[in-house]
Design a protein around this motif. Structure first.
Motif, mmCIF file in Angstrom:
data_model
loop_
_atom_site.group_PDB
_atom_site.id
_atom_site.type_symbol
_atom_site.label_atom_id
_atom_site.label_comp_id
_atom_site.label_asym_id
_atom_site.label_seq_id
_atom_site.Cartn_x
_atom_site.Cartn_y
_atom_site.Cartn_z
ATOM 1 N N ILE A 142 4.704 62.141 -3.209
ATOM 2 C CA ILE A 142 4.044 61.555 -4.385
ATOM 3 C C ILE A 142 4.902 60.385 -4.828
ATOM 4 O O ILE A 142 6.106 60.525 -5.059
ATOM 5 C CB ILE A 142 3.896 62.581 -5.521
ATOM 6 N N ASP A 143 4.284 59.227 -4.970
ATOM 7 C CA ASP A 143 5.016 58.001 -5.294
ATOM 8 C C ASP A 143 4.853 57.673 -6.782
ATOM 9 O O ASP A 143 3.743 57.439 -7.260
ATOM 10 C CB ASP A 143 4.496 56.860 -4.434
ATOM 11 N N LEU A 144 5.986 57.655 -7.499
ATOM 12 C CA LEU A 144 5.979 57.295 -8.929
ATOM 13 C C LEU A 144 6.805 56.059 -9.206
ATOM 14 O O LEU A 144 7.167 55.771 -10.362
ATOM 15 C CB LEU A 144 6.552 58.459 -9.776
ATOM 16 N N THR A 145 7.078 55.293 -8.146
ATOM 17 C CA THR A 145 7.960 54.132 -8.343
ATOM 18 C C THR A 145 7.326 53.053 -9.201
ATOM 19 O O THR A 145 8.038 52.216 -9.770
ATOM 20 C CB THR A 145 8.343 53.542 -6.975
ATOM 21 N N SER A 146 6.006 53.034 -9.303
ATOM 22 C CA SER A 146 5.356 51.983 -10.099
ATOM 23 C C SER A 146 5.335 52.290 -11.592
ATOM 24 O O SER A 146 4.905 51.444 -12.397
ATOM 25 C CB SER A 146 3.918 51.777 -9.597
ATOM 26 N N LEU A 147 5.785 53.457 -12.017
ATOM 27 C CA LEU A 147 5.698 53.848 -13.432
ATOM 28 C C LEU A 147 6.971 53.473 -14.171
ATOM 29 O O LEU A 147 8.085 53.559 -13.640
ATOM 30 C CB LEU A 147 5.465 55.354 -13.553
ATOM 31 N N LEU A 152 5.914 58.024 -18.530
ATOM 32 C CA LEU A 152 6.136 59.369 -17.988
ATOM 33 C C LEU A 152 5.640 60.419 -18.969
ATOM 34 O O LEU A 152 6.410 61.229 -19.502
ATOM 35 C CB LEU A 152 7.624 59.567 -17.679
ATOM 36 N N ASN A 153 4.343 60.429 -19.224
ATOM 37 C CA ASN A 153 3.738 61.449 -20.093
ATOM 38 C C ASN A 153 2.303 61.674 -19.660
ATOM 39 O O ASN A 153 1.686 60.809 -19.013
ATOM 40 C CB ASN A 153 3.810 61.029 -21.562
ATOM 41 N N LEU A 154 1.750 62.815 -20.007
ATOM 42 C CA LEU A 154 0.422 63.198 -19.531
ATOM 43 C C LEU A 154 -0.693 62.350 -20.113
ATOM 44 O O LEU A 154 -1.821 62.376 -19.614
ATOM 45 C CB LEU A 154 0.174 64.681 -19.857
ATOM 46 N N SER A 155 -0.405 61.597 -21.158
ATOM 47 C CA SER A 155 -1.448 60.716 -21.693
ATOM 48 C C SER A 155 -1.631 59.466 -20.820
ATOM 49 O O SER A 155 -2.626 58.754 -20.962
ATOM 50 C CB SER A 155 -1.088 60.304 -23.129
ATOM 51 N N HIS A 156 -0.682 59.212 -19.903
ATOM 52 C CA HIS A 156 -0.794 58.081 -18.986
ATOM 53 C C HIS A 156 -1.460 58.585 -17.695
ATOM 54 O O HIS A 156 -0.936 59.462 -17.009
ATOM 55 C CB HIS A 156 0.595 57.507 -18.692
ATOM 56 N N ALA A 157 -2.635 58.044 -17.367
ATOM 57 C CA ALA A 157 -3.484 58.580 -16.294
ATOM 58 C C ALA A 157 -2.792 58.644 -14.936
ATOM 59 O O ALA A 157 -2.860 59.686 -14.252
ATOM 60 C CB ALA A 157 -4.780 57.768 -16.192
ATOM 61 N N PRO A 158 -2.093 57.582 -14.447
ATOM 62 C CA PRO A 158 -1.462 57.676 -13.126
ATOM 63 C C PRO A 158 -0.436 58.815 -13.058
ATOM 64 O O PRO A 158 -0.357 59.531 -12.062
ATOM 65 C CB PRO A 158 -0.798 56.301 -12.935
ATOM 66 N N ALA A 181 -0.729 62.228 -10.696
ATOM 67 C CA ALA A 181 0.331 62.632 -9.786
ATOM 68 C C ALA A 181 0.781 64.051 -10.081
ATOM 69 O O ALA A 181 1.012 64.868 -9.166
ATOM 70 C CB ALA A 181 1.499 61.654 -9.891
ATOM 71 N N CYS A 182 0.882 64.378 -11.348
ATOM 72 C CA CYS A 182 1.316 65.730 -11.726
ATOM 73 C C CYS A 182 0.246 66.753 -11.373
ATOM 74 O O CYS A 182 0.566 67.892 -10.968
ATOM 75 C CB CYS A 182 1.633 65.774 -13.217
ATOM 76 N N LEU A 183 -1.043 66.396 -11.530
ATOM 77 C CA LEU A 183 -2.122 67.293 -11.131
ATOM 78 C C LEU A 183 -2.065 67.565 -9.629
ATOM 79 O O LEU A 183 -2.298 68.690 -9.165
ATOM 80 C CB LEU A 183 -3.471 66.692 -11.516
#
Length: 618
Positions: A164-169, A175-181, A185-187
């Motif tokens: 899972i790639d989170l480098t763009s965040l 880094l919170n669930l209100s942010h869709a990407p 990723a967390c889902l």
């Protein structure tokens, strides 16, 4: 995780023994580098715990994340290895910092996971750097620039692992669930851990969130109703409390006013009782108690009048009317003969009885100037000398000149004493040498004897110089009042050359009517003058005066037919009109010289606790 700084490899055992029977307690173990991935690891941990969390549950997944950031030690590594062995899945938060430190927690955790449970249950979450997969090698390119995959995974994969790639965040804001990407990723990661399809997990998460919103609305509604009910209850209670307080204050005010009226009535009764009481000490005590109870308009004047009265105190020497009273020249002691001839002596300051009554059948008593020696003359003709303690001084003497109704005198130094029976001769005797007796002229009736000096005796109105036996008449008086007093020997009268005053009694009153002062002459033959004057002492006796005396200090003693001795002070200034209540009470207590006894208290104020205004005798 990777602490800073790292510990050198080989400092302790790298891989503790693995127990395959270790029970699974965590759904995933999150491994990260503390240097540059702590924020991502924390956000992932919170998201995995809360995604699709049941409304009535604590968390959706059991995760382990070490947030301490402590450096590697043997004890801590053994603990971390235990948690790792108890985890079903490993979530590797990949960043270049973990690759640069081969001895970090992350490197150790990866190596141990590979050696115990393999790399099948592994998800790589790339947060920084690169993870380049080489299909030809079937592995990552660990030599690629900014590689974030730990070298410990080299050759561990049989297929491309889940990444899972989170480098763009942005780690600070996204880094919170209100942010869709980030949520997607967390889902994706959570679905793998739950073993569900991501769409199914998303639907369940939405359902749980809907239930949570409804629950919160219900809670807010219930809270609102509760708050409303509480506010209403508080308002009702506050209103009830205010009403109760008002009613209580009204009741207390009514009770206070009733108590005040009762107290004032009690004070007025005590004041009336004080005004009608003959005994000066009890009058003072009652007046002080009345004002202490309530300083009413009726009580204050009674207290002021009682304090202004010249009466100092009352003594109760014995039975019957007082036959004689004698003050020492300094006023320190007073001797009294009661109606039965008993002799008593008192300390005038402390009101303490020094001795007595000694039943001597006495009719006259005289002090030496220093108050140390007392002379008594008895009806049986016995002359005795007593110390102030009552102890006899020498042997009693029988003298024909000691007869009831006669006059006696003692010189100030107690060296001589004189006797004059009615109609008999005046005799002067040396106390130390009884044989040395001087006989003066015979009197025609009762006379008054007094030593003016140790060598001169006043007989009636004549001054006799001793031992020559000559007589010298007093100079004529300047007014009829003084002349009458000097010559009147039948009424209770006393004079004192040292204080310069005559005192005599008339009915229930004492009068200071003339001033006698010495002037000119010598010590053995002083000359006198008498200046007329008149002053009524501010006191009333409880009975007719039978005898009076005056000391050089201005203290007056009067015996009454009721068996009382009144002590009064001449020239004592009355209390100031501006004197306060406390000053008047203190003056009354000091003047009374005692306090109300418990029995007097019960008689005067039955039912009230014993609390006298004058706590103790001064």
């Amino acid at each position: 995780m990777t602490p800073e700084p790292a510990t050198e490899r080989g400092a302790f055992e790298a891989h503790p023994p693995f127990d395959a029977a270790t029970p699974i307690r965590y759904d995933t173990f999150i491994s990260y580098s503390w240097t540059d991935a702590a924020a991502h690891a924390g956000a992932l941990d919170d998201a995995l715990r809360n995604l699709a969390r049941p409304v009535d549950g604590i968390r959706a997944l059991e995760t382990f994340l070490d947030r301490s950031g402590m450096r590697v030690t043997e004890a801590l590594w053994l603990e971390m290895a235990g948690h790792l062995d108890a985890s079903r899945h490993l979530t590797l938060v990949a960043s270049p910092a973990a690759v640069r430190d081969p001895d970090s927690y992350l490197s150790r955790e990866v190596e141990r996971r590979r050696g115990t449970r393999g790399a099948d249950e592994l998800t790589i979450v790339l947060v920084k750097g690169r993870a380049v997969w080489d299909d030809s090698l079937g592995d990552f390119d660990y030599d690629a620039k900014d590689n974030a995959v730990p070298p410990g995974l080299r050759g561990a994969f049989t297929a491309r692992p889940h990444l899972i790639d989170l480098t763009s965040l942005d780690a600070r804001t996204e880094l919170n669930l209100s942010h869709a990407p980030f949520r997607d990723a967390c889902l994706e990661l959570a679905a793998r851990l739950h073993g569900e399809d991501p769409r199914t997990l998303r639907a369940r998460d939405q359902s749980e969130r809907t239930r949570e919103r409804r629950r919160r609305r219900r809670m807010r509604s219930a809270s609102s109703l509760t708050v409303t009910a509480l506010v209403t209850a508080v308002l009702v209670l506050a209103g009830t409390a205010v009403y109760s307080k008002v009613q209580r204050e009204r009741t207390q005010d009514a009770h206070r006013k009733a108590t005040q009226r009762a107290t004032q009535a009690r004070a007025d009764r005590l004041a009336a009782r004080a005004g009608s009481t003959a005994a000066p000490d009890l009058r003072l005590l009652l007046a002080a108690q009345a004002v202490t109870t309530a300083a009413t308009e009726e009580a204050l004047p009674v207290l002021r009048a009682a304090v202004s009265d010249d009466v100092q105190t009352l003594l109760h020497p014995g039975a019957g009317p007082v036959r004689d009273v004698e003050l020492s020249a300094n006023g320190a002691h007073v001797a009294v003969i009661d109606g039965e001839g008993g002799v008593s002596a008192w300390d005038t300051t402390t009101r303490r009885r020094l001795f007595g009554p000694a039943h001597l059948g006495a009719y006259a008593v005289r002090w030496s100037d220093d108050g140390a020696l007392l002379m008594t003359a008895g009806r049986d003709g016995t002359v005795r000398f007593l110390r102030a303690s009552g102890q006899s001084e020498g042997e009693p003497r029988r003298r024909d000149g000691a007869r009831e109704g006669g006059a006696v005198a003692l010189s100030g130094d107690a060296a001589r004493f004189a006797l004059a029976p009615p109609g008999g001769p005046v005799t002067v005797e040396d106390r130390a040498e009884p044989a040395h007796v001087t006989v003066l002229r015979r009197t025609t009736g009762p006379v008054r004897l007094s030593f003016a000096t140790p060598d001169s005796l006043v007989v009636g109105t004549d001054l006799v110089t001793l031992p020559g036996g000559g007589t010298r008449a007093l100079p004529p008086t300047t007014g009829p009042v003084c002349s009458q007093l000097v010559q009147d020997v039948y009424g209770p009268v006393a004079y004192d050359a040292g204080h310069g005053s005559f005192v005599f009694a008339e009915d229930h009153d004492l009068f200071l009517q003339a001033h006698l002062s010495a002037y000119g002459g010598s010590r053995t033959a002083p000359e006198f003058r008498c200046a007329s004057g008149e002053k009524k002492l501010n006191l009333s006796l409880s009975g007719s005066a039978t005898t009076v005396d005056i000391a050089s200090t201005g203290l007056v003693a009067a015996g009454t037919g009721e068996g009382l001795v009144v002590l009064a002070r001449l020239d004592r200034p009355p209390p100031s009109p501006k004197a306060g209540v406390a000053d008047l009470i203190a003056a009354a207590c000091a003047k009374a010289g005692r306090t109300l006894t418990p029995q007097e208290w019960r008689n005067l104020m039955p039912g009230l606790a014993y609390a006298p205004a004058c706590r103790s005798a001064p």
